[in-house]
Write an enzyme that holds these catalytic residues in place. Structure first.
Site, PDB file in Angstrom:
ATOM      1  N   LEU A 199     -54.132 -26.136 -15.494  1.00 47.54           N
ATOM      2  CA  LEU A 199     -54.349 -24.721 -15.256  1.00 47.54           C
ATOM      3  C   LEU A 199     -55.643 -24.584 -14.476  1.00 47.54           C
ATOM      4  O   LEU A 199     -56.595 -25.339 -14.690  1.00 47.54           O
ATOM      5  CB  LEU A 199     -54.475 -23.953 -16.584  1.00 47.54           C
ATOM      6  N   ASP A 200     -55.686 -23.629 -13.560  1.00 44.09           N
ATOM      7  CA  ASP A 200     -56.924 -23.377 -12.832  1.00 44.09           C
ATOM      8  C   ASP A 200     -58.059 -23.084 -13.812  1.00 44.09           C
ATOM      9  O   ASP A 200     -57.822 -22.599 -14.935  1.00 44.09           O
ATOM     10  CB  ASP A 200     -56.767 -22.169 -11.901  1.00 44.09           C
ATOM     11  N   LYS A 201     -59.261 -23.316 -13.378  1.00 45.73           N
ATOM     12  CA  LYS A 201     -60.429 -23.051 -14.212  1.00 45.73           C
ATOM     13  C   LYS A 201     -60.392 -21.642 -14.798  1.00 45.73           C
ATOM     14  O   LYS A 201     -60.634 -21.447 -15.992  1.00 45.73           O
ATOM     15  CB  LYS A 201     -61.710 -23.235 -13.383  1.00 45.73           C
TER      16      LYS A 201
END
Length: 336
Positions: free
Chosen positions: A150-152
């Site tokens: 997942l993106d930051k």
């Protein structure tokens, strides 16, 4: 008397003893061992052979392409080497955990994997510390097996493997994109505007942008990328909507780029939402305050399902909106 070819591997600590029978003679050795030792990948077996970890009849077998002879073949697994990076005491919300895998509810702001600019303080650092000795090793290293990311600044559910067998199974499920299995990935997304129909599909290939290598773009030469979306709620006074997005593929920034591509970029996404600041400035005081407090793209991995790598049982997990996104929902509903 030949040994039966169906004899399974015996597990004695770090030793794996495999019996080869007459029907196995002449088969390529690395392929044979991989068929009898499903917890190890063929590449891992090849590496172990080159390290001198496979023996038979008093001889060390280092050539993966060697032919099988009848008799016992012994493979010795080395102790997993210490993980790099090191474990860190970072709080985790653990949704599910057993000997094979762990499912966590990742908060926004936490990077999944160490990379340039994020050498520590990541989810991997946290998992190494949390899981400890239960990490039996992925590729011979005591580390968690990351099968998706997942993106930051995206919150929500993420599954991680603890051993080679789980890593191989989960990786295969994610590579298959749920087409032949129970894999499910659903996200909740607040977007600008309201789609002109209740549901739809974005089928647009993605690749790294030639203009900006830090961004992903829709391009005919890119990899297949498919996102199914459905409108759950509209907030007409805020010129916004809440969508559910289900992934049929899992490309980098897929939902963010696809929603921007159809003219409904994620709220809070300053990378792919070119007019984000202008639209945010038109919100009422309550909604504007909630959006400022969010401080990120409004995307949450709310549902995750897959087959357990050992039992094949279908597991399904759900995560409610985190407080900052729930506050945004409340504000949008009340926006004058």
């Amino acid at each position: 008397m030949s040994l039966p070819s169906s004899e399974p591997a015996a597990d004695t600590g770090r030793l794996r003893v495999v019996a080869a029978g007459a029907d196995d003679v002449g088969e390529r050795l690395d392929r044979f061992l991989a068929s009898r030792l499903p917890e190890l990948s063929r590449a891992r077996i090849q590496a172990l052979m080159r390290q001198g970890a496979v023996r038979s009849g008093g001889r060390t077998l280092e050539d993966p392409s060697a032919k099988v002879n009848a008799g016992e073949i012994v493979l010795e697994l080395p102790e997993p080497t210490p993980a790099e990076p090191k474990g860190e005491d970072i709080p985790l919300v653990v949704v599910y955990e057993d000997d094979d895998l762990i499912v966590v509810d990742k908060p926004a702001g936490l990077v999944v994997h160490p990379a340039a600019g994020h050498a520590d303080g990541t989810l991997v650092n946290a998992l190494i510390a949390h899981c400890g000795a239960s990490l039996s090793g992925v590729g011979g290293v005591a580390r968690p097996g990351i099968v998706h990311r997942l993106d930051k600044d995206t919150s929500g559910l993420l599954v991680v493997a603890k051993n080679d067998a789980a890593h191989r199974s989960l990786s295969a499920q994610f590579a298959d994109h749920g087409r032949t299995g129970p894999l499910v990935r659903a996200y909740l997304a607040f977007v600008w505007g309201a789609p002109d129909r209740p549901r739809g599909t974005v089928d647009a290939p993605l690749a790294r942008s030639v203009k900006n290598r830090e961004k992903i773009a829709v391009t005919a030469s890119g990899r297949e990328a498919i996102t199914h979306w459905e409108t759950l709620e509209r907030f007409d006074s805020a010129h916004a909507s809440l969508l559910e997005c289900r992934l049929e593929t899992g490309r980098t920034h897929q939902i963010r780029v696809h929603l921007a591509h159809i003219g409904h970029p994620l709220i809070g996404d300053e990378v792919y939402g070119a007019s984000h600041r202008t639209k945010a400035s038109r919100l009422g005081e309550g909604a504007a305050g909630a959006l400022a407090a969010l401080g990120r793209q409004a995307l949450h991995a709310a549902e995750l399902g897959f087959a357990h790598p050992r039992t094949a049982e279908t597991l399904l997990f759900e995560s409610p909106l985190p407080p900052e996104m729930d506050d945004l929902l409340t504000a949008f509903r009340a926006n004058p």
